[in-house]
Design an enzyme around this catalytic site. Structure first.
Site, PDB file in Angstrom:
ATOM      1  N   ARG A  75      -1.096  -6.083  -8.423  1.00  0.00           N
ATOM      2  CA  ARG A  75       0.098  -6.869  -8.120  1.00  0.00           C
ATOM      3  C   ARG A  75       0.373  -7.882  -9.216  1.00  0.00           C
ATOM      4  O   ARG A  75       1.378  -7.868  -9.867  1.00  0.00           O
ATOM      5  CB  ARG A  75      -0.051  -7.592  -6.784  1.00  0.00           C
ATOM      6  CG  ARG A  75       0.030  -6.672  -5.594  1.00  0.00           C
ATOM      7  CD  ARG A  75      -0.441  -7.339  -4.358  1.00  0.00           C
ATOM      8  NE  ARG A  75      -1.782  -7.839  -4.546  1.00  0.00           N
ATOM      9  CZ  ARG A  75      -2.610  -8.165  -3.563  1.00  0.00           C
ATOM     10  NH1 ARG A  75      -2.206  -8.087  -2.323  1.00  0.00           N
ATOM     11  NH2 ARG A  75      -3.820  -8.600  -3.809  1.00  0.00           N
TER      12      ARG A  75
ATOM     13  N   LYS B 235     -15.953  -8.151   6.037  1.00  0.00           N
ATOM     14  CA  LYS B 235     -14.809  -9.032   6.267  1.00  0.00           C
ATOM     15  C   LYS B 235     -14.572  -9.126   7.761  1.00  0.00           C
ATOM     16  O   LYS B 235     -14.866  -8.189   8.498  1.00  0.00           O
ATOM     17  CB  LYS B 235     -13.551  -8.442   5.628  1.00  0.00           C
ATOM     18  CG  LYS B 235     -13.529  -8.528   4.130  1.00  0.00           C
ATOM     19  CD  LYS B 235     -12.177  -8.031   3.640  1.00  0.00           C
ATOM     20  CE  LYS B 235     -12.091  -7.948   2.141  1.00  0.00           C
ATOM     21  NZ  LYS B 235     -10.878  -7.270   1.686  1.00  0.00           N
TER      22      LYS B 235
ATOM     23  N   HIS C 103       0.844  -1.206   0.000  1.00  0.00           N
ATOM     24  CA  HIS C 103       0.000   0.000   0.000  1.00  0.00           C
ATOM     25  C   HIS C 103       0.879   1.256   0.000  1.00  0.00           C
ATOM     26  O   HIS C 103       0.593   2.212  -0.719  1.00  0.00           O
ATOM     27  CB  HIS C 103      -0.887   0.025   1.249  1.00  0.00           C
ATOM     28  CG  HIS C 103      -1.897  -1.074   1.326  1.00  0.00           C
ATOM     29  ND1 HIS C 103      -2.055  -1.873   2.431  1.00  0.00           N
ATOM     30  CD2 HIS C 103      -2.824  -1.508   0.421  1.00  0.00           C
ATOM     31  CE1 HIS C 103      -3.031  -2.739   2.214  1.00  0.00           C
ATOM     32  NE2 HIS C 103      -3.509  -2.553   1.007  1.00  0.00           N
TER      33      HIS C 103
ATOM     34  N   SER D  30      -2.533  -8.071   2.537  1.00  0.00           N
ATOM     35  CA  SER D  30      -2.902  -7.995   3.960  1.00  0.00           C
ATOM     36  C   SER D  30      -3.273  -9.372   4.485  1.00  0.00           C
ATOM     37  O   SER D  30      -2.912  -9.740   5.607  1.00  0.00           O
ATOM     38  CB  SER D  30      -4.077  -7.038   4.152  1.00  0.00           C
ATOM     39  OG  SER D  30      -3.708  -5.746   3.779  1.00  0.00           O
TER      40      SER D  30
HETATM   41  O1  PNS Z   1      -8.743  -3.525  -0.106  1.00  0.00           O
HETATM   42  P1  PNS Z   1      -9.993  -4.149  -0.604  1.00  0.00           P
HETATM   43  O2  PNS Z   1     -10.672  -4.902   0.501  1.00  0.00           O
HETATM   44  O3  PNS Z   1      -9.773  -4.982  -1.827  1.00  0.00           O
HETATM   45  O4  PNS Z   1     -10.997  -2.944  -1.018  1.00  0.00           O
HETATM   46  C1  PNS Z   1     -12.244  -3.191  -1.578  1.00  0.00           C
HETATM   47  C2  PNS Z   1     -13.095  -1.895  -1.644  1.00  0.00           C
HETATM   48  C3  PNS Z   1     -13.206  -1.248  -0.282  1.00  0.00           C
HETATM   49  C4  PNS Z   1     -12.450  -0.927  -2.602  1.00  0.00           C
HETATM   50  C5  PNS Z   1     -14.508  -2.297  -2.191  1.00  0.00           C
HETATM   51  O5  PNS Z   1     -15.035  -3.333  -1.420  1.00  0.00           O
HETATM   52  C6  PNS Z   1     -15.480  -1.123  -2.203  1.00  0.00           C
HETATM   53  O6  PNS Z   1     -15.411  -0.274  -3.062  1.00  0.00           O
HETATM   54  N1  PNS Z   1     -16.400  -1.088  -1.207  1.00  0.00           N
HETATM   55  C7  PNS Z   1     -17.381  -0.017  -1.078  1.00  0.00           C
HETATM   56  C8  PNS Z   1     -18.776  -0.454  -1.546  1.00  0.00           C
HETATM   57  C9  PNS Z   1     -18.927  -0.292  -3.040  1.00  0.00           C
HETATM   58  O7  PNS Z   1     -18.848   0.792  -3.593  1.00  0.00           O
HETATM   59  N2  PNS Z   1     -19.113  -1.432  -3.707  1.00  0.00           N
HETATM   60  C10 PNS Z   1     -19.232  -1.498  -5.155  1.00  0.00           C
HETATM   61  C11 PNS Z   1     -17.851  -1.685  -5.771  1.00  0.00           C
HETATM   62  S1  PNS Z   1     -17.965  -2.090  -7.454  1.00  0.00           S
END
Ligand code: PNS
Length: 160
Positions: free
Chosen positions: A90, A41, A17, A128
């Site tokens: 990645r 999660k 990150h 993570s």
């Molecule tokens: O680090 P991560 O867990 O891969 O992040 C995922 C994240 C937080 C970017 C994704 O789950 C998200 O955007 N959540 C907010 C809800 C939302 O907008 N969902 C639609 C995404 S297409």
């Protein structure tokens, strides 16, 4: 002002990150690191713990702000005046999930573009979830996460 939102769970923040943040600050005037609250999660660190560790790890980055968001990411990004979402890439394995999310986000809000940045090669294997697994099995995570995170994980797994 060119504003980007860098969203994620950050449970915990890793050197992968940090790598993406370091690249982002050279491209955008302001970067908002946005921690998702409702990501369904099982998290290891509370939101407050994550904010505190991230703030410490990013204290030298003047153009990065740390915030928490809930609900739709694109709605939050628009409210913040952001023109871009940053996601780190990645390996090939990230692609399918990221591709799907970026197209859904574009459908929901065409004015917000997803920008993918690649980590440096030495950080490509860091995630993570792997960090949590290795640390829980008393493996060495030194050099893979910021020092403040390493110390917090050692404390968690020692049960302090
Ligand atoms: O680090 P991560 O867990 O891969 O992040 C995922 C994240 C937080 C970017 C994704 O789950 C998200 O955007 N959540 C907010 C809800 C939302 O907008 N969902 C639609 C995404 S297409």
């Amino acid at each position: 002002m060119n504003i980007a939102v860098y969203p994620g769970s950050f449970d915990p923040l890793t050197n992968g990150h940090l790598d993406i943040i370091e690249r982002s600050v050279h491209i955008f005037d302001k970067v908002i690191l946005a921690i998702a609250t409702d990501n369904n999660k099982d998290s290891m660190f509370t939101i407050e713990e994550r904010i505190s560790m991230i703030n410490e790890a990013l204290e030298n980055y003047e153009t990065v702000e740390v915030e928490v968001f809930e609900g739709l990411l694109v709605r939050y990004a628009k409210k913040k005046g952001a023109s871009a979402l940053i996601r780190g890439l990645r390996a090939v394995s990230d692609f399918e999930y990221e591709f799907q999310m970026s197209l859904m986000n574009r459908k929901l809000e065409p004015a917000v573009e997803t920008v993918f940045l690649m980590t440096s090669a030495e950080n490509t294997f860091i995630s993570s979830s792997l960090i949590k697994q290795v640390a829980s099995l008393q493996g060495d995570i030194h050099g893979l996460v910021p020092q403040v995170v390493e110390e917090a994980m050692l404390r968690k797994y020692k049960g302090d």
